[in-house]
Design a protein around this motif. Structure first.
Motif, PDB file in Angstrom:
ATOM      1  N   HIS A  30     -29.560   4.797  -5.202  1.00 46.87           N
ATOM      2  CA  HIS A  30     -29.188   3.418  -4.863  1.00 46.87           C
ATOM      3  C   HIS A  30     -28.347   2.803  -5.981  1.00 46.87           C
ATOM      4  CE1 HIS A  30     -32.454   3.711  -1.869  1.00 46.87           C
ATOM      5  NE2 HIS A  30     -32.025   2.583  -1.341  1.00 46.87           N
ATOM      6  N   VAL A  31     -28.801   2.961  -7.202  1.00 47.97           N
ATOM      7  CA  VAL A  31     -28.086   2.399  -8.354  1.00 47.97           C
ATOM      8  C   VAL A  31     -26.649   2.911  -8.392  1.00 47.97           C
ATOM      9  CG1 VAL A  31     -27.985   2.301 -10.872  1.00 47.97           C
ATOM     10  CG2 VAL A  31     -30.203   2.143  -9.710  1.00 47.97           C
ATOM     11  N   GLU A  32     -26.516   4.227  -8.335  1.00 49.11           N
ATOM     12  CA  GLU A  32     -25.185   4.839  -8.425  1.00 49.11           C
ATOM     13  C   GLU A  32     -24.304   4.429  -7.251  1.00 49.11           C
ATOM     14  OE1 GLU A  32     -26.433   8.945 -10.789  1.00 49.11           O
ATOM     15  OE2 GLU A  32     -26.597   8.854  -8.603  1.00 49.11           O
ATOM     16  N   ALA A  33     -24.886   4.308  -6.067  1.00 48.08           N
ATOM     17  CA  ALA A  33     -24.115   3.935  -4.886  1.00 48.08           C
ATOM     18  C   ALA A  33     -23.610   2.500  -4.986  1.00 48.08           C
ATOM     19  CB  ALA A  33     -24.968   4.097  -3.632  1.00 48.08           C
ATOM     20  N   VAL A  34     -24.456   1.596  -5.457  1.00 48.95           N
ATOM     21  CA  VAL A  34     -24.034   0.197  -5.565  1.00 48.95           C
ATOM     22  C   VAL A  34     -22.902   0.063  -6.576  1.00 48.95           C
ATOM     23  CG1 VAL A  34     -24.737  -2.130  -6.231  1.00 48.95           C
ATOM     24  CG2 VAL A  34     -26.259  -0.727  -4.833  1.00 48.95           C
ATOM     25  N   VAL A  35     -23.029   0.721  -7.706  1.00 48.09           N
ATOM     26  CA  VAL A  35     -21.965   0.640  -8.713  1.00 48.09           C
ATOM     27  C   VAL A  35     -20.684   1.281  -8.187  1.00 48.09           C
ATOM     28  CG1 VAL A  35     -21.250   1.418 -11.004  1.00 48.09           C
ATOM     29  CG2 VAL A  35     -23.564   0.524 -10.652  1.00 48.09           C
ATOM     30  N   ALA A  36     -20.795   2.439  -7.533  1.00 52.67           N
ATOM     31  CA  ALA A  36     -19.601   3.090  -6.991  1.00 52.67           C
ATOM     32  C   ALA A  36     -18.939   2.227  -5.921  1.00 52.67           C
ATOM     33  CB  ALA A  36     -19.975   4.452  -6.407  1.00 52.67           C
ATOM     34  N   GLY A  37     -19.718   1.615  -5.055  1.00 55.96           N
ATOM     35  CA  GLY A  37     -19.162   0.745  -4.028  1.00 55.96           C
ATOM     36  C   GLY A  37     -18.483  -0.466  -4.607  1.00 55.96           C
ATOM     37  N   VAL A 274     -21.876  -0.655   0.653  1.00 57.79           N
ATOM     38  CA  VAL A 274     -21.688  -1.646  -0.409  1.00 57.79           C
ATOM     39  C   VAL A 274     -20.243  -2.143  -0.436  1.00 57.79           C
ATOM     40  CG1 VAL A 274     -21.618  -1.966  -2.921  1.00 57.79           C
ATOM     41  CG2 VAL A 274     -23.577  -0.818  -1.855  1.00 57.79           C
ATOM     42  N   ALA A 275     -19.302  -1.208  -0.427  1.00 54.72           N
ATOM     43  CA  ALA A 275     -17.888  -1.587  -0.469  1.00 54.72           C
ATOM     44  C   ALA A 275     -17.514  -2.442   0.736  1.00 54.72           C
ATOM     45  CB  ALA A 275     -17.014  -0.336  -0.528  1.00 54.72           C
ATOM     46  N   GLY A 276     -18.076  -2.114   1.903  1.00 53.92           N
ATOM     47  CA  GLY A 276     -17.775  -2.889   3.096  1.00 53.92           C
ATOM     48  C   GLY A 276     -18.241  -4.330   2.987  1.00 53.92           C
ATOM     49  N   VAL A 277     -19.470  -4.533   2.514  1.00 49.38           N
ATOM     50  CA  VAL A 277     -19.985  -5.892   2.338  1.00 49.38           C
ATOM     51  C   VAL A 277     -19.136  -6.664   1.330  1.00 49.38           C
ATOM     52  CG1 VAL A 277     -21.933  -7.254   1.477  1.00 49.38           C
ATOM     53  CG2 VAL A 277     -22.350  -5.278   2.961  1.00 49.38           C
ATOM     54  N   LEU A 278     -18.815  -6.018   0.226  1.00 48.05           N
ATOM     55  CA  LEU A 278     -18.046  -6.696  -0.820  1.00 48.05           C
ATOM     56  C   LEU A 278     -16.650  -7.073  -0.335  1.00 48.05           C
ATOM     57  CD1 LEU A 278     -19.129  -4.567  -3.905  1.00 48.05           C
ATOM     58  CD2 LEU A 278     -19.823  -6.907  -3.355  1.00 48.05           C
ATOM     59  N   ARG A 279     -16.055  -6.234   0.476  1.00 45.46           N
ATOM     60  CA  ARG A 279     -14.714  -6.558   0.984  1.00 45.46           C
ATOM     61  C   ARG A 279     -14.761  -7.734   1.958  1.00 45.46           C
ATOM     62  NH1 ARG A 279     -13.875  -0.438   0.863  1.00 45.46           N
ATOM     63  NH2 ARG A 279     -12.651  -0.166  -1.047  1.00 45.46           N
ATOM     64  N   VAL A 280     -15.827  -7.834   2.729  1.00 50.06           N
ATOM     65  CA  VAL A 280     -15.998  -9.001   3.604  1.00 50.06           C
ATOM     66  C   VAL A 280     -16.069 -10.274   2.764  1.00 50.06           C
ATOM     67  CG1 VAL A 280     -17.626 -10.178   5.151  1.00 50.06           C
ATOM     68  CG2 VAL A 280     -17.065  -7.770   5.516  1.00 50.06           C
ATOM     69  N   LEU A 281     -16.849 -10.225   1.694  1.00 48.87           N
ATOM     70  CA  LEU A 281     -16.984 -11.400   0.837  1.00 48.87           C
ATOM     71  C   LEU A 281     -15.690 -11.694   0.082  1.00 48.87           C
ATOM     72  CD1 LEU A 281     -20.573 -10.818  -0.591  1.00 48.87           C
ATOM     73  CD2 LEU A 281     -19.877 -12.304   1.297  1.00 48.87           C
TER      74      LEU A 281
END
Length: 292
Positions: A30-37, A274-281
């Motif tokens: 989870h940690v690595e995925a959030v940072v990568a996203g 993660v990347a998808g949510v961040l791009r929406v924001l």
């Protein structure tokens, strides 16, 4: 880069009428995925550990916290650490030594007066240790013989006048409000009460937080960020992505026994989420500059 504080990220987002995303982490993947996203989307992010996640890790906060801090310090984007949904005062007191800059203290299960008293005590303690503190308030029962209503129960809503009084009396730095989302939603079907959000934003002078954002569709999430929500919490969406990807992999490779193979696809699926949510924001921001 060095760890940043949650308060810094949320305050900056609120000033820009946008939101920073906070993702609940359970495992190192989870940690690595959030940072990568976050790096993929070139956006700041908050890694948050819930009391439930600490319980899953046999009550030990430090192993996951140390891993999160190490990943954050090597990230190419600003990352903060947040301790989420804390009900235990013992866990609250571990936050500063474990590297957290903020905590969400959750006494929302209690009747209003008890919620306020417990939150005020937690806020005083947190501020004395330079911790930024978030609390939560839904439609509080305990009136006319009613039981307290959980802030994420169907139909729960935060009353603006009650919220203003609560924030003033408790001294918290941010407030999670009930406007139609719910924890642990596995479908993105939540409809937010944007009229209520407008009233809450006008009534309160602290940043507002949306819990249960996994169940909120992209359009609703972007509108919430533009309408006064400065922090959105996402947890279940990561677990859906990870579990779905692992199931698909194992179905296609029933002979697989090396856990690295399926954890890798699970991690990649979470990073995409993660990347998808961040791009929406990011798309809801008036300015695309996220680092100044």
């Amino acid at each position: 880069m060095p760890l940043v504080t949650t308060g810094e990220l949320v305050t900056r987002a609120a000033a820009r009428h946008s939101a920073v995303a906070a993702f609940n982490i359970i495992t190192l993947e989870h940690v690595e995925a959030v940072v990568a996203g976050a790096e993929s989307a070139d956006a700041p992010v908050v890694l948050q550990v819930s009391e439930n996640a600490v319980r899953f890790r046999h009550g030990r906060l430090l192993p996951l916290a140390r891993a999160a801090a190490a990943a954050a310090e090597r990230a190419a984007v600003p990352v903060a650490l947040h301790l989420d949904h804390v009900q235990s005062d013992d866990l609250l007191r571990q936050a500063p030594g474990a590297g957290f800059s903020s905590v969400m203290y959750d006494a929302s299960r209690l009747p209003y007066a008890e919620n306020l008293a417990a939150t005020r005590a937690a806020a005083d303690w947190a501020h004395s240790r330079s911790l930024w503190i978030e609390a939560e308030l839904g439609r509080v029962g305990g009136k006319d013989g009613q039981a307290p209503l959980d802030a994420h129960a169907p139909g729960a809503r935060t009353d603006p006048d009650e919220a203003r009084a609560f924030v003033t009396a408790s001294g918290v730095d941010a407030l999670a409000v009930a406007i139609g989302s719910s924890h642990a939603m596995t479908t993105r079907t939540a409809t937010l009460d944007h009229a209520l959000l407008t009233r809450l934003s006008g009534a309160l002078d602290v940043p507002l937080v949306l819990h249960g954002s996994s169940g909120v569709p992209d359009g609703e999430l972007a509108a919430a960020a533009a309408g006064g929500i400065a922090k959105v919490n996402v947890g279940t969406a990561l677990n859906i992505a990870m579990t779905g990807a692992i199931r698909e992999f194992l179905a296609a490779h029933p002979e697989a026994v090396d856990s690295r193979q399926y954890l890798d696809v699970g991690r990649e699926a979470m990073a995409r989420t993660v990347a998808g949510v961040l791009r929406v924001l990011e798309a809801s921001r008036p300015s695309a500059d996220v680092h100044t």
